[in-house]
Design a protein around this motif. Sequence first.
Motif, PDB file in Angstrom:
ATOM      1  N   LYS A   4      39.716  38.829  39.630  1.00  0.00           N
ATOM      2  CA  LYS A   4      40.689  38.950  38.864  1.00  0.00           C
ATOM      3  C   LYS A   4      41.860  38.589  39.394  1.00  0.00           C
ATOM      4  O   LYS A   4      42.345  38.179  40.554  1.00  0.00           O
ATOM      5  CB  LYS A   4      40.857  40.549  38.895  1.00  0.00           C
ATOM      6  CG  LYS A   4      39.769  41.304  38.378  1.00  0.00           C
ATOM      7  CD  LYS A   4      39.895  42.767  38.399  1.00  0.00           C
ATOM      8  CE  LYS A   4      38.749  43.653  37.686  1.00  0.00           C
ATOM      9  NZ  LYS A   4      38.810  45.130  37.446  1.00  0.00           N
ATOM     10  N   ARG A  26      49.417  49.097  33.456  1.00  0.00           N
ATOM     11  CA  ARG A  26      47.834  49.186  32.973  1.00  0.00           C
ATOM     12  C   ARG A  26      47.355  47.727  33.275  1.00  0.00           C
ATOM     13  O   ARG A  26      46.385  47.621  33.582  1.00  0.00           O
ATOM     14  CB  ARG A  26      47.983  49.541  31.675  1.00  0.00           C
ATOM     15  CG  ARG A  26      48.136  51.186  31.268  1.00  0.00           C
ATOM     16  CD  ARG A  26      48.222  51.292  29.966  1.00  0.00           C
ATOM     17  NE  ARG A  26      48.253  52.805  29.646  1.00  0.00           N
ATOM     18  CZ  ARG A  26      48.718  53.293  28.352  1.00  0.00           C
ATOM     19  NH1 ARG A  26      49.050  52.306  27.460  1.00  0.00           N
ATOM     20  NH2 ARG A  26      48.679  54.445  28.482  1.00  0.00           N
ATOM     21  N   ALA A  27      48.178  46.604  32.748  1.00  0.00           N
ATOM     22  CA  ALA A  27      47.719  45.216  32.841  1.00  0.00           C
ATOM     23  C   ALA A  27      47.438  45.021  34.084  1.00  0.00           C
ATOM     24  O   ALA A  27      46.803  44.156  34.666  1.00  0.00           O
ATOM     25  CB  ALA A  27      48.617  44.438  32.104  1.00  0.00           C
ATOM     26  N   LYS A  29      46.946  46.786  37.034  1.00  0.00           N
ATOM     27  CA  LYS A  29      45.800  47.405  37.511  1.00  0.00           C
ATOM     28  C   LYS A  29      44.672  46.901  36.895  1.00  0.00           C
ATOM     29  O   LYS A  29      43.371  46.773  37.547  1.00  0.00           O
ATOM     30  CB  LYS A  29      45.855  48.853  37.043  1.00  0.00           C
ATOM     31  CG  LYS A  29      44.886  49.795  37.709  1.00  0.00           C
ATOM     32  CD  LYS A  29      44.899  51.145  37.400  1.00  0.00           C
ATOM     33  CE  LYS A  29      43.993  52.132  38.296  1.00  0.00           C
ATOM     34  NZ  LYS A  29      42.525  51.862  37.488  1.00  0.00           N
ATOM     35  N   ALA A  30      44.386  46.268  35.711  1.00  0.00           N
ATOM     36  CA  ALA A  30      43.105  45.697  35.122  1.00  0.00           C
ATOM     37  C   ALA A  30      42.995  44.731  35.655  1.00  0.00           C
ATOM     38  O   ALA A  30      41.751  44.202  35.979  1.00  0.00           O
ATOM     39  CB  ALA A  30      43.559  45.667  33.650  1.00  0.00           C
ATOM     40  N   GLU A  31      43.966  43.839  36.288  1.00  0.00           N
ATOM     41  CA  GLU A  31      43.638  42.580  36.921  1.00  0.00           C
ATOM     42  C   GLU A  31      43.646  42.727  38.393  1.00  0.00           C
ATOM     43  O   GLU A  31      43.680  41.719  39.159  1.00  0.00           O
ATOM     44  CB  GLU A  31      44.922  41.659  36.649  1.00  0.00           C
ATOM     45  CG  GLU A  31      44.834  41.143  35.145  1.00  0.00           C
ATOM     46  CD  GLU A  31      43.449  40.262  34.922  1.00  0.00           C
ATOM     47  OE1 GLU A  31      42.848  39.482  36.026  1.00  0.00           O
ATOM     48  OE2 GLU A  31      43.128  40.080  33.953  1.00  0.00           O
ATOM     49  N   ASP A  47      45.443  57.242  33.432  1.00  0.00           N
ATOM     50  CA  ASP A  47      45.570  55.946  33.697  1.00  0.00           C
ATOM     51  C   ASP A  47      44.933  55.346  35.291  1.00  0.00           C
ATOM     52  O   ASP A  47      44.803  54.281  35.566  1.00  0.00           O
ATOM     53  CB  ASP A  47      46.684  54.953  33.323  1.00  0.00           C
ATOM     54  CG  ASP A  47      47.063  55.099  32.004  1.00  0.00           C
ATOM     55  OD1 ASP A  47      45.989  55.312  31.182  1.00  0.00           O
ATOM     56  OD2 ASP A  47      48.326  54.955  31.742  1.00  0.00           O
ATOM     57  N   ASP A 208      51.601  45.435  25.281  1.00  0.00           N
ATOM     58  CA  ASP A 208      50.529  44.596  25.719  1.00  0.00           C
ATOM     59  C   ASP A 208      51.094  43.214  25.775  1.00  0.00           C
ATOM     60  O   ASP A 208      50.573  42.379  26.301  1.00  0.00           O
ATOM     61  CB  ASP A 208      49.220  44.913  25.095  1.00  0.00           C
ATOM     62  CG  ASP A 208      48.171  44.219  25.905  1.00  0.00           C
ATOM     63  OD1 ASP A 208      47.929  44.534  27.019  1.00  0.00           O
ATOM     64  OD2 ASP A 208      47.258  43.453  25.304  1.00  0.00           O
TER      65      ASP A 208
END
Length: 247
Positions: A4, A26-27, A29-31, A47, A208
């Motif tokens: 990631k 959020r973005a 964390k997703a990465e 989240d 986003d």
Amino acid sequence: MSMKLLEGERALITGCAGGIGRGIARALKAEGAIVLGSDIAAPPAEDGIGFLAADLSKRDGWKKLLDGAVKKLGTISLFVHAASPRRLEADTPLSVSEETWDLMTDINLRSGFFLGREVGRHMRDNRIKGRMILVTSQHREMPRNLPHYSASKAGMTMVMKELARVLAPDGIRVNAIAPGAIPGGGFVAGNLDALVAQIPLGRAGTPDDIAQVAVAILSERFGRYVVGTTVEVDGGLGLTSWIPAKA
């Protein structure tokens, strides 16, 4: 499976209870980043993003936040300043109060500068090639009928440049993102349909939309040579003149 973009990074994000700040949290964390968000009120817990309450309108609010963040994260390699008070269309140049002015500039400009400076010192002292983003606005250059907001965002842009120049020799990259019309968070549109009609891309933005650009700038894969720059993320709205003058 590819790594990631932000695997193992440790991020502090202000203004994360909703809107753009929440989208960026959020973005990241997703990465793969470990994310600690802050705001004056707690965000939804589902989240899985860490949270630290902070009131950046207080003189010592930024320092308490930074001290708490270092205790929780250990080190900070990513910092995003997205906090900003809600703005009301009634607060025009001829009506905005001194209290409203102070609240906006305390959170946006004063806390943004001191957090950025001290996070930069933390990165430099710990030999971290960190990255920062200040969330500014189109209205750093374009009048908005909200002088406290526009002035604070213009000031944040210069703060970004000053920090970028002094920290870049240590491998620390500082940039800004200037969102367009992103409903939610601090943005209140009196007539959203009329505003959207002025956007060349034909729609309002989303948190986003901003978050994905933030990920790119903060990553070393895509942003490694981006320093001292403001990236417009506005669907082309900056190409138009859409704010009527009023008292």
